[in-house]
Design a protein around this motif. Structure first.
Motif, PDB file in Angstrom:
ATOM      1  N   LEU A   1       1.144  -1.575  -0.035  1.00  0.00           N
ATOM      2  CA  LEU A   1      -0.173   0.247  -0.755  1.00  0.00           C
ATOM      3  C   LEU A   1       0.824   1.120  -0.293  1.00  0.00           C
ATOM      4  O   LEU A   1       0.534   2.224  -0.736  1.00  0.00           O
ATOM      5  CB  LEU A   1      -0.776   0.045   1.163  1.00  0.00           C
ATOM      6  CG  LEU A   1      -2.056  -0.381   1.126  1.00  0.00           C
ATOM      7  CD1 LEU A   1      -2.993  -0.298   2.285  1.00  0.00           C
ATOM      8  CD2 LEU A   1      -3.014  -0.526   0.034  1.00  0.00           C
ATOM      9  N   ILE A   2       2.016   1.198   1.220  1.00  0.00           N
ATOM     10  CA  ILE A   2       2.454   2.190   0.591  1.00  0.00           C
ATOM     11  C   ILE A   2       4.224   1.786   0.464  1.00  0.00           C
ATOM     12  O   ILE A   2       4.718   1.130   0.172  1.00  0.00           O
ATOM     13  CB  ILE A   2       3.512   2.795   2.085  1.00  0.00           C
ATOM     14  CG1 ILE A   2       1.617   2.774   3.597  1.00  0.00           C
ATOM     15  CG2 ILE A   2       3.806   4.085   2.728  1.00  0.00           C
ATOM     16  CD1 ILE A   2       0.409   3.758   2.285  1.00  0.00           C
ATOM     17  N   PRO A   3       4.806   2.756  -0.956  1.00  0.00           N
ATOM     18  CA  PRO A   3       6.378   2.407  -1.598  1.00  0.00           C
ATOM     19  C   PRO A   3       7.306   2.231  -0.184  1.00  0.00           C
ATOM     20  O   PRO A   3       6.533   3.157   0.682  1.00  0.00           O
ATOM     21  CB  PRO A   3       6.218   3.695  -2.842  1.00  0.00           C
ATOM     22  CG  PRO A   3       4.936   3.579  -2.592  1.00  0.00           C
ATOM     23  CD  PRO A   3       3.892   3.477  -1.670  1.00  0.00           C
ATOM     24  N   ALA A   4       8.378   1.067  -0.548  1.00  0.00           N
ATOM     25  CA  ALA A   4       8.885   1.342   0.760  1.00  0.00           C
ATOM     26  C   ALA A   4      10.164   2.641   0.884  1.00  0.00           C
ATOM     27  O   ALA A   4      10.364   3.458   1.870  1.00  0.00           O
ATOM     28  CB  ALA A   4       9.956   1.123   0.400  1.00  0.00           C
ATOM     29  N   SER A   5       9.758   3.449  -0.418  1.00  0.00           N
ATOM     30  CA  SER A   5      10.705   4.698  -0.488  1.00  0.00           C
ATOM     31  C   SER A   5      10.270   5.818  -0.267  1.00  0.00           C
ATOM     32  O   SER A   5      10.402   6.817  -0.044  1.00  0.00           O
ATOM     33  CB  SER A   5      10.875   4.850  -2.028  1.00  0.00           C
ATOM     34  OG  SER A   5       9.865   4.896  -2.704  1.00  0.00           O
ATOM     35  N   ALA A   6       8.338   5.778   0.030  1.00  0.00           N
ATOM     36  CA  ALA A   6       7.793   6.778   0.711  1.00  0.00           C
ATOM     37  C   ALA A   6       7.786   7.194   1.950  1.00  0.00           C
ATOM     38  O   ALA A   6       8.173   6.011   2.590  1.00  0.00           O
ATOM     39  CB  ALA A   6       6.160   6.743   0.682  1.00  0.00           C
ATOM     40  N   PRO A   7       7.282   8.802   1.961  1.00  0.00           N
ATOM     41  CA  PRO A   7       8.568   9.160   3.406  1.00  0.00           C
ATOM     42  C   PRO A   7       7.317   8.739   4.126  1.00  0.00           C
ATOM     43  O   PRO A   7       6.209   8.407   3.771  1.00  0.00           O
ATOM     44  CB  PRO A   7       8.465  10.437   3.137  1.00  0.00           C
ATOM     45  CG  PRO A   7       7.540  10.995   1.766  1.00  0.00           C
ATOM     46  CD  PRO A   7       7.965   9.684   1.064  1.00  0.00           C
ATOM     47  N   ALA A   8       7.719   8.938   5.705  1.00  0.00           N
ATOM     48  CA  ALA A   8       6.009   8.169   6.336  1.00  0.00           C
ATOM     49  C   ALA A   8       5.366  10.051   6.446  1.00  0.00           C
ATOM     50  O   ALA A   8       5.576  10.780   6.269  1.00  0.00           O
ATOM     51  CB  ALA A   8       6.649   8.319   8.227  1.00  0.00           C
ATOM     52  N   HIS A   9       4.267   9.525   7.076  1.00  0.00           N
ATOM     53  CA  HIS A   9       3.086  10.658   7.027  1.00  0.00           C
ATOM     54  C   HIS A   9       2.968  10.716   8.603  1.00  0.00           C
ATOM     55  O   HIS A   9       3.006   9.588   9.451  1.00  0.00           O
ATOM     56  CB  HIS A   9       2.508   9.864   6.483  1.00  0.00           C
ATOM     57  CG  HIS A   9       1.752   9.589   4.735  1.00  0.00           C
ATOM     58  ND1 HIS A   9       2.120  10.597   3.796  1.00  0.00           N
ATOM     59  CD2 HIS A   9       2.501   8.322   4.173  1.00  0.00           C
ATOM     60  CE1 HIS A   9       2.000  10.567   3.060  1.00  0.00           C
ATOM     61  NE2 HIS A   9       2.425   9.044   2.591  1.00  0.00           N
ATOM     62  N   HIS A  10       2.766  11.907   8.788  1.00  0.00           N
ATOM     63  CA  HIS A  10       2.041  12.417  10.109  1.00  0.00           C
ATOM     64  C   HIS A  10       0.777  12.812  10.134  1.00  0.00           C
ATOM     65  O   HIS A  10       0.203  13.680   9.255  1.00  0.00           O
ATOM     66  CB  HIS A  10       3.571  12.971  10.630  1.00  0.00           C
ATOM     67  CG  HIS A  10       4.866  12.424  10.815  1.00  0.00           C
ATOM     68  ND1 HIS A  10       5.112  11.412  11.788  1.00  0.00           N
ATOM     69  CD2 HIS A  10       5.995  12.381  10.065  1.00  0.00           C
ATOM     70  CE1 HIS A  10       6.177  10.862  11.776  1.00  0.00           C
ATOM     71  NE2 HIS A  10       7.488  11.448  10.321  1.00  0.00           N
ATOM     72  N   PHE A  11       0.417  13.288  11.595  1.00  0.00           N
ATOM     73  CA  PHE A  11      -0.769  13.290  12.317  1.00  0.00           C
ATOM     74  C   PHE A  11      -0.988  13.774  13.256  1.00  0.00           C
ATOM     75  O   PHE A  11      -0.272  13.132  13.639  1.00  0.00           O
ATOM     76  CB  PHE A  11      -1.860  12.566  11.628  1.00  0.00           C
ATOM     77  CG  PHE A  11      -3.193  13.245  11.684  1.00  0.00           C
ATOM     78  CD1 PHE A  11      -4.387  14.149  10.899  1.00  0.00           C
ATOM     79  CD2 PHE A  11      -3.951  12.439  13.189  1.00  0.00           C
ATOM     80  CE1 PHE A  11      -4.661  14.748  11.888  1.00  0.00           C
ATOM     81  CE2 PHE A  11      -4.951  13.071  13.129  1.00  0.00           C
ATOM     82  CZ  PHE A  11      -6.055  14.439  12.758  1.00  0.00           C
ATOM     83  N   ARG A  12      -1.100  14.860  14.096  1.00  0.00           N
ATOM     84  CA  ARG A  12      -1.219  14.936  15.243  1.00  0.00           C
ATOM     85  C   ARG A  12      -2.671  16.458  14.878  1.00  0.00           C
ATOM     86  O   ARG A  12      -2.553  17.399  14.795  1.00  0.00           O
ATOM     87  CB  ARG A  12      -0.427  15.852  15.597  1.00  0.00           C
ATOM     88  CG  ARG A  12       0.121  16.681  16.815  1.00  0.00           C
ATOM     89  CD  ARG A  12       1.160  17.007  16.700  1.00  0.00           C
ATOM     90  NE  ARG A  12       1.363  18.617  18.632  1.00  0.00           N
ATOM     91  CZ  ARG A  12       1.106  19.706  18.439  1.00  0.00           C
ATOM     92  NH1 ARG A  12       0.128  20.242  17.341  1.00  0.00           N
ATOM     93  NH2 ARG A  12       0.637  19.472  19.756  1.00  0.00           N
ATOM     94  N   ILE A  13      -2.688  15.448  16.380  1.00  0.00           N
ATOM     95  CA  ILE A  13      -3.882  17.075  16.724  1.00  0.00           C
ATOM     96  C   ILE A  13      -4.668  16.825  18.363  1.00  0.00           C
ATOM     97  O   ILE A  13      -3.630  16.143  19.226  1.00  0.00           O
ATOM     98  CB  ILE A  13      -5.825  16.525  16.162  1.00  0.00           C
ATOM     99  CG1 ILE A  13      -6.714  17.617  16.032  1.00  0.00           C
ATOM    100  CG2 ILE A  13      -5.718  14.952  16.768  1.00  0.00           C
ATOM    101  CD1 ILE A  13      -7.891  17.165  15.807  1.00  0.00           C
ATOM    102  N   GLN A  14      -4.380  18.014  19.008  1.00  0.00           N
ATOM    103  CA  GLN A  14      -5.015  18.201  20.271  1.00  0.00           C
ATOM    104  C   GLN A  14      -6.396  18.558  20.028  1.00  0.00           C
ATOM    105  O   GLN A  14      -7.264  19.052  19.567  1.00  0.00           O
ATOM    106  CB  GLN A  14      -4.445  19.315  20.679  1.00  0.00           C
ATOM    107  CG  GLN A  14      -3.961  20.008  22.522  1.00  0.00           C
ATOM    108  CD  GLN A  14      -2.976  20.702  22.446  1.00  0.00           C
ATOM    109  OE1 GLN A  14      -2.206  21.299  21.418  1.00  0.00           O
ATOM    110  NE2 GLN A  14      -3.225  21.222  23.848  1.00  0.00           N
ATOM    111  N   LEU A  15      -7.250  18.128  21.726  1.00  0.00           N
ATOM    112  CA  LEU A  15      -8.171  17.635  21.871  1.00  0.00           C
ATOM    113  C   LEU A  15      -8.737  17.838  22.919  1.00  0.00           C
ATOM    114  O   LEU A  15      -7.727  17.873  23.775  1.00  0.00           O
ATOM    115  CB  LEU A  15      -8.749  15.929  21.305  1.00  0.00           C
ATOM    116  CG  LEU A  15      -8.541  15.790  20.045  1.00  0.00           C
ATOM    117  CD1 LEU A  15      -8.687  15.016  19.852  1.00  0.00           C
ATOM    118  CD2 LEU A  15      -9.411  16.361  18.940  1.00  0.00           C
TER     119      LEU A  15
END
Length: 156
Positions: free
Chosen positions: A12-26
């Protein structure tokens, strides 16, 4: 342990793809905990991991438990909790940080809630058993003197 289906493979995610990040304060409320679960599910879908696959279901269940714990046991009045999600080619990591670093795992006697289930008659106390069952790895650590983070990783 989660059994990967063909749609949840690392392809699903190519090995060369950079990491994806998500952050939220609730807000440290039941509504904030519910929103955390919904936003993680939505973010995974935006990253190409469908809502219906076992990885997403596991991460949503883990997020629901960690967020519920943050607002129930880790709440400090007037302070929010934070959810972070990161995706690499091989795993997804969810982190929930709250403002009660005095409540770290493992417990002082060396056990964790996951290794010492509550009595059969208890109405609650089984949430980290779910985290332990769904996560490849999980743990808890102080982020600083005011914040602790409980994290879980699920392999793709």
């Amino acid at each position: 342990m989660i059994t990967p289906s063909p749609t949840t493979s690392p392809a699903l995610i190519p090995a060369s793809a950079p990491a994806h990040h998500f952050r939220i304060q609730l807000s440290s409320t039941r509504r904030g905990a519910r929103l955390a679960r919904l936003l993680v599910e939505q973010q995974l879908e935006e990253w190409g991991i469908p809502r219906t696959v076992p990885v997403t279901r596991a991460l949503v269940a883990i997020t629901a438990e960690l967020a519920a714990n943050a607002v129930t046991h880790g709440r400090t009045p007037g302070r929010d909790f934070e959810v972070r999600l990161s995706l690499t080619a091989t795993q997804v990591r969810v982190e929930v940080s709250d403002t009660r670093p005095d409540r770290l795992l493992p417990l002082p006697d060396g056990t964790t809630a996951a290794t010492s289930p509550p009595p059969d008659t208890a109405a609650n106390g089984r949430g980290l058993l779910l985290v332990d069952a769904f996560a490849t790895h999980w743990g808890c650590e102080p982020r600083n003197k005011f914040v602790k983070t409980v994290w879980a990783e699920v392999s793709l």
